[in-house]
Write a protein that holds these residues in place. Sequence first.
Motif, mmCIF file in Angstrom:
data_model
loop_
_atom_site.group_PDB
_atom_site.id
_atom_site.type_symbol
_atom_site.label_atom_id
_atom_site.label_comp_id
_atom_site.label_asym_id
_atom_site.label_seq_id
_atom_site.Cartn_x
_atom_site.Cartn_y
_atom_site.Cartn_z
ATOM 1 N N ALA A 117 0.839 -1.202 0.000
ATOM 2 C CA ALA A 117 0.000 0.000 0.000
ATOM 3 C C ALA A 117 0.871 1.249 0.000
ATOM 4 O O ALA A 117 0.568 2.235 -0.677
ATOM 5 N N ALA A 118 1.954 1.206 0.771
ATOM 6 C CA ALA A 118 2.888 2.338 0.761
ATOM 7 C C ALA A 118 3.515 2.495 -0.612
ATOM 8 O O ALA A 118 3.678 3.613 -1.113
ATOM 9 N N ALA A 119 3.867 1.386 -1.225
ATOM 10 C CA ALA A 119 4.465 1.443 -2.566
ATOM 11 C C ALA A 119 3.474 2.020 -3.572
ATOM 12 O O ALA A 119 3.845 2.818 -4.430
ATOM 13 N N LEU A 120 2.225 1.632 -3.444
ATOM 14 C CA LEU A 120 1.224 2.126 -4.383
ATOM 15 C C LEU A 120 0.908 3.597 -4.158
ATOM 16 O O LEU A 120 0.303 4.248 -5.009
ATOM 17 N N SER A 121 1.325 4.148 -3.018
ATOM 18 C CA SER A 121 1.149 5.578 -2.808
ATOM 19 C C SER A 121 1.939 6.382 -3.818
ATOM 20 O O SER A 121 1.610 7.534 -4.099
ATOM 21 N N VAL A 122 2.992 5.787 -4.373
ATOM 22 C CA VAL A 122 3.778 6.528 -5.347
ATOM 23 C C VAL A 122 3.043 6.662 -6.667
ATOM 24 O O VAL A 122 3.412 7.489 -7.498
ATOM 25 N N THR A 123 2.007 5.893 -6.900
ATOM 26 C CA THR A 123 1.219 6.057 -8.114
ATOM 27 C C THR A 123 0.179 7.140 -7.853
ATOM 28 O O THR A 123 -1.012 6.956 -8.014
ATOM 29 N N LEU A 171 11.505 3.830 -2.314
ATOM 30 C CA LEU A 171 10.156 4.244 -2.679
ATOM 31 C C LEU A 171 10.094 5.746 -2.958
ATOM 32 O O LEU A 171 9.388 6.194 -3.875
ATOM 33 N N LYS A 172 10.833 6.529 -2.196
ATOM 34 C CA LYS A 172 10.836 7.976 -2.428
ATOM 35 C C LYS A 172 11.529 8.316 -3.744
ATOM 36 O O LYS A 172 11.147 9.281 -4.424
ATOM 37 N N GLU A 173 12.517 7.528 -4.121
ATOM 38 C CA GLU A 173 13.128 7.702 -5.443
ATOM 39 C C GLU A 173 12.111 7.404 -6.542
ATOM 40 O O GLU A 173 12.057 8.088 -7.565
ATOM 41 N N GLN A 174 11.316 6.356 -6.323
ATOM 42 C CA GLN A 174 10.284 6.016 -7.292
ATOM 43 C C GLN A 174 9.245 7.130 -7.402
ATOM 44 O O GLN A 174 8.760 7.446 -8.488
ATOM 45 N N ARG A 219 3.643 11.088 -0.072
ATOM 46 C CA ARG A 219 4.895 10.983 0.692
ATOM 47 C C ARG A 219 4.632 10.815 2.189
ATOM 48 O O ARG A 219 5.319 10.054 2.869
ATOM 49 N N SER A 220 3.649 11.514 2.700
ATOM 50 C CA SER A 220 3.364 11.422 4.132
ATOM 51 C C SER A 220 2.855 10.029 4.498
ATOM 52 O O SER A 220 3.143 9.511 5.579
ATOM 53 N N ARG A 221 2.134 9.385 3.585
ATOM 54 C CA ARG A 221 1.624 8.043 3.871
ATOM 55 C C ARG A 221 2.714 6.987 3.796
ATOM 56 O O ARG A 221 2.698 6.016 4.545
ATOM 57 N N GLY A 263 5.078 7.460 -15.990
ATOM 58 C CA GLY A 263 5.769 6.892 -14.838
ATOM 59 C C GLY A 263 4.865 6.088 -13.923
ATOM 60 O O GLY A 263 5.351 5.248 -13.161
ATOM 61 N N VAL A 264 3.553 6.316 -14.003
ATOM 62 C CA VAL A 264 2.630 5.653 -13.077
ATOM 63 C C VAL A 264 2.708 4.138 -13.215
ATOM 64 O O VAL A 264 2.938 3.408 -12.242
ATOM 65 N N ASP A 265 2.514 3.632 -14.428
ATOM 66 C CA ASP A 265 2.529 2.184 -14.632
ATOM 67 C C ASP A 265 3.916 1.601 -14.385
ATOM 68 O O ASP A 265 4.054 0.494 -13.846
ATOM 69 N N GLN A 266 4.952 2.339 -14.779
ATOM 70 C CA GLN A 266 6.321 1.860 -14.578
ATOM 71 C C GLN A 266 6.638 1.719 -13.094
ATOM 72 O O GLN A 266 7.193 0.715 -12.644
ATOM 73 N N VAL A 267 6.259 2.720 -12.331
ATOM 74 C CA VAL A 267 6.556 2.706 -10.902
ATOM 75 C C VAL A 267 5.671 1.718 -10.159
ATOM 76 O O VAL A 267 6.088 1.124 -9.172
ATOM 77 N N ARG A 268 4.465 1.513 -10.636
ATOM 78 C CA ARG A 268 3.601 0.523 -10.004
ATOM 79 C C ARG A 268 4.278 -0.851 -10.029
ATOM 80 O O ARG A 268 4.333 -1.564 -9.031
ATOM 81 N N ALA A 269 4.822 -1.224 -11.187
ATOM 82 C CA ALA A 269 5.502 -2.513 -11.316
ATOM 83 C C ALA A 269 6.799 -2.541 -10.520
ATOM 84 O O ALA A 269 7.093 -3.511 -9.806
ATOM 85 N N ASP A 270 7.586 -1.478 -10.611
ATOM 86 C CA ASP A 270 8.864 -1.438 -9.899
ATOM 87 C C ASP A 270 8.652 -1.391 -8.389
ATOM 88 O O ASP A 270 9.421 -1.985 -7.630
ATOM 89 N N GLY A 271 7.612 -0.683 -7.948
ATOM 90 C CA GLY A 271 7.321 -0.611 -6.523
ATOM 91 C C GLY A 271 6.956 -1.972 -5.955
ATOM 92 O O GLY A 271 7.373 -2.335 -4.856
ATOM 93 N N GLN A 272 6.174 -2.730 -6.721
ATOM 94 C CA GLN A 272 5.819 -4.085 -6.285
ATOM 95 C C GLN A 272 7.071 -4.954 -6.163
ATOM 96 O O GLN A 272 7.213 -5.728 -5.214
ATOM 97 N N GLN A 273 7.970 -4.824 -7.123
ATOM 98 C CA GLN A 273 9.199 -5.615 -7.090
ATOM 99 C C GLN A 273 10.060 -5.242 -5.887
ATOM 100 O O GLN A 273 10.628 -6.120 -5.225
ATOM 101 N N LEU A 274 10.147 -3.959 -5.588
ATOM 102 C CA LEU A 274 10.926 -3.521 -4.432
ATOM 103 C C LEU A 274 10.355 -4.086 -3.136
ATOM 104 O O LEU A 274 11.097 -4.530 -2.254
ATOM 105 N N VAL A 275 9.026 -4.058 -3.032
ATOM 106 C CA VAL A 275 8.383 -4.598 -1.829
ATOM 107 C C VAL A 275 8.628 -6.094 -1.721
ATOM 108 O O VAL A 275 8.926 -6.618 -0.643
#
Length: 239
Positions: free
Chosen positions: A8-14, A127-130, A92-94, A148-160
């Motif tokens: 959920a935190a990762a998806l905040s970047v989208t 995540l903040k870099e993303q 960012r706050s979340r 960047g939304v779709d790209q970061v969604r996938a990369d954020g999931q991988q990071l998590v």
Amino acid sequence: MMRKTLLAAALSVTAFAAQADYQCSVTPRDDVILKPQTVQVKGENGDLVITPDGNVTYNGKQYTLSAAQREQAKDYQTDLRSALPWIDEGARSRVEKGRVALDKIITEQVGASSNMHGRLTKLDAQLKEQMNRIIEHRSDGLTFHYKGVDQVRADGQQLVNQAMGGILQDSINEMGAKAVLKGGGNPLQGILGSLGGLQTAIQDEWKNQEADFQKFGKDVCGRVTALEQSRKALVSGLK
């Protein structure tokens, strides 16, 4: 549940899309570039440039506007200048709130010296870099990159997923070492009990944060929908 909280935190970047499991009916197809002198909306829907006093250039052509159109343009660029920083700060706050909560749980359940703290700190930085790939901080303003939304969604999931593997291994190793040092009974049973306590604590925290993630997602969607309606109305009047 730790995976769900971290995801959920990762998806905040989208940020301009939906949050957590909330799906928005509007998908942005334009970059938004905020500068002191102009607001630019550029992408699949053309190239729209608006100045603070309401002058409009669309696809390279400057338009002569009526008083009503000028006010419409001024309102739209003002709304963009308000919405983008609000979404950025909210996301960012979340992410930070999720990190702090998980960090506290790890301290209480495992200890202040746990390696899991370091993994969370690393994930937080990643995540903040993303996030900056979606809403980029520049010296002269903010830029939203819609691709960047779709790209970061996938990369954020991988990071998590990567972080979860390390956290799970650390939790087993550290709790196992404590169980052995403690002695008595069945060490494996002690590990499983400790892992159960950690999972319960994280599950309770997720319940505390889930409603906020969902509300933020709906609020973001509402703003994005209103902005898209304003853009279409303005451009339609130009044509």
